[in-house]
Design a protein around this motif. Structure first.
Motif, mmCIF file in Angstrom:
data_model
loop_
_atom_site.group_PDB
_atom_site.id
_atom_site.type_symbol
_atom_site.label_atom_id
_atom_site.label_comp_id
_atom_site.label_asym_id
_atom_site.label_seq_id
_atom_site.Cartn_x
_atom_site.Cartn_y
_atom_site.Cartn_z
ATOM 1 N N ARG A 32 0.846 -1.208 0.000
ATOM 2 C CA ARG A 32 0.000 0.000 0.000
ATOM 3 C C ARG A 32 0.874 1.248 0.000
ATOM 4 O O ARG A 32 0.538 2.247 -0.628
ATOM 5 N N TYR A 35 2.059 1.703 -3.463
ATOM 6 C CA TYR A 35 0.974 2.255 -4.292
ATOM 7 C C TYR A 35 0.801 3.752 -4.027
ATOM 8 O O TYR A 35 0.543 4.533 -4.941
ATOM 9 N N LEU A 36 0.949 4.120 -2.751
ATOM 10 C CA LEU A 36 0.804 5.542 -2.403
ATOM 11 C C LEU A 36 1.942 6.358 -3.044
ATOM 12 O O LEU A 36 1.706 7.439 -3.600
ATOM 13 N N ARG A 38 3.618 5.616 -5.764
ATOM 14 C CA ARG A 38 3.359 5.661 -7.206
ATOM 15 C C ARG A 38 2.305 6.705 -7.530
ATOM 16 O O ARG A 38 2.467 7.529 -8.435
ATOM 17 N N PHE A 39 1.227 6.694 -6.744
ATOM 18 C CA PHE A 39 0.123 7.637 -6.977
ATOM 19 C C PHE A 39 0.597 9.076 -6.807
ATOM 20 O O PHE A 39 0.282 9.953 -7.611
ATOM 21 N N ILE A 42 2.814 10.256 -9.774
ATOM 22 C CA ILE A 42 2.031 10.559 -10.987
ATOM 23 C C ILE A 42 1.219 11.841 -10.768
ATOM 24 O O ILE A 42 1.146 12.703 -11.640
ATOM 25 N N SER A 43 0.628 11.971 -9.582
ATOM 26 C CA SER A 43 -0.175 13.169 -9.295
ATOM 27 C C SER A 43 0.686 14.429 -9.331
ATOM 28 O O SER A 43 0.254 15.461 -9.829
ATOM 29 N N ARG A 46 1.179 15.497 -12.766
ATOM 30 C CA ARG A 46 -0.043 16.014 -13.387
ATOM 31 C C ARG A 46 -0.447 17.392 -12.889
ATOM 32 O O ARG A 46 -1.005 18.189 -13.631
ATOM 33 N N LYS A 47 -0.177 17.651 -11.597
ATOM 34 C CA LYS A 47 -0.813 18.804 -10.948
ATOM 35 C C LYS A 47 -0.339 20.158 -11.467
ATOM 36 O O LYS A 47 -1.146 21.010 -11.788
ATOM 37 N N GLY A 142 -8.268 18.924 -0.022
ATOM 38 C CA GLY A 142 -9.231 17.964 -0.575
ATOM 39 C C GLY A 142 -9.879 17.091 0.488
ATOM 40 O O GLY A 142 -10.691 16.220 0.163
ATOM 41 N N LYS A 143 -9.514 17.302 1.757
ATOM 42 C CA LYS A 143 -10.091 16.559 2.886
ATOM 43 C C LYS A 143 -9.911 15.051 2.744
ATOM 44 O O LYS A 143 -10.835 14.278 3.061
ATOM 45 N N VAL A 144 -8.779 14.616 2.230
ATOM 46 C CA VAL A 144 -8.583 13.178 2.049
ATOM 47 C C VAL A 144 -7.730 12.526 3.140
ATOM 48 O O VAL A 144 -7.583 11.313 3.153
ATOM 49 N N TYR A 148 -7.585 8.531 4.044
ATOM 50 C CA TYR A 148 -6.324 7.776 4.050
ATOM 51 C C TYR A 148 -6.139 7.081 5.402
ATOM 52 O O TYR A 148 -5.791 5.917 5.461
ATOM 53 N N GLU A 156 2.364 4.634 7.922
ATOM 54 C CA GLU A 156 2.357 4.194 6.512
ATOM 55 C C GLU A 156 2.083 5.387 5.596
ATOM 56 O O GLU A 156 2.704 5.536 4.537
#
Lengths: 333, 312
Positions: A32, A35-36, A38-39, A42-43, A46-47, A142-144, A148, A156
């Motif tokens: 995980r 994956y975080l 990697r994400f 990429i983000s 993009r941003k 973004g309140k994420v 998470y 993590e």
């Protein structure tokens, strides 16, 4: 198609898009984090368009430096003494990567430079500031963070973020430096095996440097309300920190410890000590010559002081990050 | 019925303010509504359960898992839909749900497949590649529901799942919750202010106030009035004020004398029932409607909160 077949097909469709149970395997927890990472990488790409263009400019400039290193055959030094000068040139090229032109007062070769990165430092700090500032600030906006933390442990989540920024920074640091180093050695027709410690030094320096810079921008990203402010503060700390640090150093050349005040001087010193080059010179503007700076003579500034400062910075930034995540308020989630 | 969640003496303080004050409750399998006024501690309870805000003392038992010891195992079995809108810049719903699937432990390919399925299930199949930042409130709620469902959790925690929705999306989300609870036997805890939503979807309720449990139990039992006394509602085709007066003259305690006259009566007192008809007949009136009043969850909520305030 018969009516029965049509009905069967429409049922298939419904069956396909109804809620489906999952009885497969779950990945181990470290996956995980990967994956975080990697994400986030990429983000980050993009941003920000601006950061994207700067990133391309840096990589293009690095490419020309690499090209230059590959064409160094014409200045092939002679054996014996030459080996020392090649090594000095290599070390200086690596060490000057994060130096502002105005700030480069540290040299191992009386100012004779084969530098590959000069002039890029400004862009590097801007790119790192722009990219890293969004790592937590965007999550807060973004309140994420809450979602998470409903899936990941706090450590993590932090590891993923730190891992992503360290890898991101190393795209501009480790990658060009190691390629240039290899080509430099190759172009001077030296045996690569003799330069393994040099390559290792580059890796250690890049990793340490990226952790320090990465943690610093992450701390700003998590403490400062907006990502733009975090980017600005990051850049200003290096710009004004260097100018002020430089001014202090010039006035206090007899006290070698003041060399650690300027952030860019610190990064240059860190590069030299990682590369095992302790015999340096500091530009004395009054005397208009380089004065000796030995980092391994048990007098004044020593190489381990530089490492100590690096580790202290890492510890302080890590503690600040951990504190903020563990003490995240309800409003910040 | 087996309890899925057993909470005992849970204490969580913000500074010196007790957000959860020795809170205890049992949550049965099925759909449970978690109710309470603002600041009652509902979101704190959810966050304590998820380990986001660790609790100071007490115990939470989820199936066979003990918290905080088994927190990581528990996290994988819970799907959480937070109250606030969660967005990631320049990210499509598909990418977001896939990412959150991988965060819950799914492999990337599986997460992609499950994201595709769950987004279709919640009705966002067509919009799955659109930037989430362009979504309406109702669509955001559906994305959050898909995110909560992507790893097929044992328990869904839905915090205000219909907040801000237009009537159409509101209806669709309630349908989805009902479908998940009834057809797919998901255990769901819904925390909301919208009491009609709870009445429609939940089989159990837990009412909390100021960090403490006020009441809990089967929704039908809670809504059922005192067994002995029922509230009767009557409508007549004539002067309802006169009829109300006649009832009062005959010993009834009329509580409401508008077009619908209501009064309490003992459930088994047949004589009293007959006397109502007699009074009407003797005065040339016809009874058009006679029904027992079923109190709403809102009535229970307001009564219990008022009682709780008085007790404190």
């Amino acid at each position: 198609m018969t009516e029965d077949q049509m009905n069967a097909n429409s049922t298939d469709y419904l069956q396909k898009f109804t809620y489906r149970l999952y009885d497969g395997k779950f990945q181990p927890r470290w996956m995980r984090v990967l994956y975080l990472i990697r994400f986030e990488l990429i983000s980050t790409w993009r941003k920000s368009k601006f950061a994207k263009y700067l990133m391309i400019i840096i990589l293009v400039f690095s490419f020309f430096s690499i090209l230059g290193a590959a064409m160094l055959k014409d200045i092939e030094p002679d054996e014996g003494e030459g080996k020392v000068s090649v090594r000095d040139a290599l070390n200086e090229s690596i060490a000057s990567y994060f130096a502002f032109n105005l700030s480069f007062i540290l040299s191992n070769s009386d100012g004779i430079s084969y530098g590959l990165g000069r002039g890029l430092a400004m862009l590097l700090f801007i790119v790192i500031g722009l990219a890293g500032s969004g790592f937590f600030a965007d999550d807060k906006q973004g309140k994420v963070i809450e979602i998470y933390l409903s899936r990941l442990e706090k450590r993590e989540y932090l590891t993923g973020k730190v891992g992503a920024i360290v890898i991101y920074i190393n795209i501009f640091v480790l990658l060009p430096l190691i390629i240039t180093g290899v080509l430099f050695v190759q172009s001077l027709e030296k045996d690569h095996e003799k330069f393994l410690d040099f390559y290792m030094g580059i890796i250690i320096y890049s990793v340490l440097c990226s952790i320090i810079l990465g943690l610093f921008i992450l701390v700003l990203s998590i403490f400062v309300e907006k990502r733009s402010y975090a980017s600005l503060i990051f850049f200003l700390v290096f710009l004004f920190g260097t100018i002020i640090g430089q001014a202090i150093t010039y006035d206090n050349l007899d006290n070698e410890f003041f060399l650690l005040v300027s952030p860019t001087n610190f990064l240059v010193l860190l590069a030299y000590v990682c590369l095992g080059d302790y015999d340096l010179g500091v530009w004395d503007a009054k005397k208009e010559k380089y004065v000796e700076l030995n980092l391994d003579n048990s007098v004044g500034l020593e190489y381990w002081h530089v490492f100590l400062q690096a580790f202290l910075l890492i510890i302080v930034f890590s503690l600040l990050l951990a504190y903020k995540i563990w003490k995240t308020t309800t409003e910040e989630l | 019925m087996q309890n899925i969640l057993v909470i005992r003496n849970l204490v969580k303080k913000y500074g010196s303010f007790p957000a959860l004050d020795s809170f205890s409750c049992d949550i049965a399998k099925g759909v449970t509504g978690l109710l309470g006024p603002n600041g009652a501690g509902k979101t704190t309870l959810i966050r304590a359960f998820l380990g986001i805000h660790p609790f100071e003392s007490g115990s939470i038992k989820f199936l066979d898992y003990e918290l905080p010891k088994d927190l990581l195992a528990v996290k994988d079995k819970i799907g959480y839909q937070p109250e606030v809108d969660t967005k990631i810049l320049k990210t499509s719903a598909m990418r977001y749900v896939t990412h959150m699937g991988t965060m819950a432990g799914l492999s990337r390919n599986t997460a992609k497949q499950r994201a595709f399925d769950t987004l279709h299930y919640v009705g966002l199949g067509e919009a799955r590649y659109r930037d989430m930042n362009t979504f309406s409130q109702g669509m955001m709620q559906k994305v959050k529901l898909a995110t909560a469902l992507v790893h097929d959790p044992l328990l869904l925690l839905l915090d205000e799942p219909t907040a801000g929705c237009d009537p159409d999306s509101h209806e669709q989300i309630l349908e989805l919750i009902s479908d998940l609870g009834n057809s797919h036997h998901k255990n769901i805890i819904i925390s909301t202010h919208l009491l009609p939503d709870i009445e429609r979807t939940a089989s159990h309720v837990v009412l909390m106030n100021r960090g403490k449990k006020v009441i809990q139990g089967d929704l039908n039992n809670i809504l059922r009035q005192d067994d002995k006394i029922i509230n009767l509602q009557v409508r007549v085709d004539g002067d309802h004020n006169k009829f109300a007066q006649l009832l009062q003259n005959n010993g009834f305690e009329v509580t409401n004398a508008t077009e619908i006259i209501s009064f309490n009566i003992e459930r088994d007192d047949d004589k009293k029932y007959l006397s109502i008809f007699k009074i009407a007949r003797n005065n040339g009136m016809n009874i058009r409607m006679m029904t027992t009043y079923r109190q709403s969850l809102e009535d229970v909520f307001l009564n219990e909160i008022a009682k709780n305030k008085l007790e404190n």
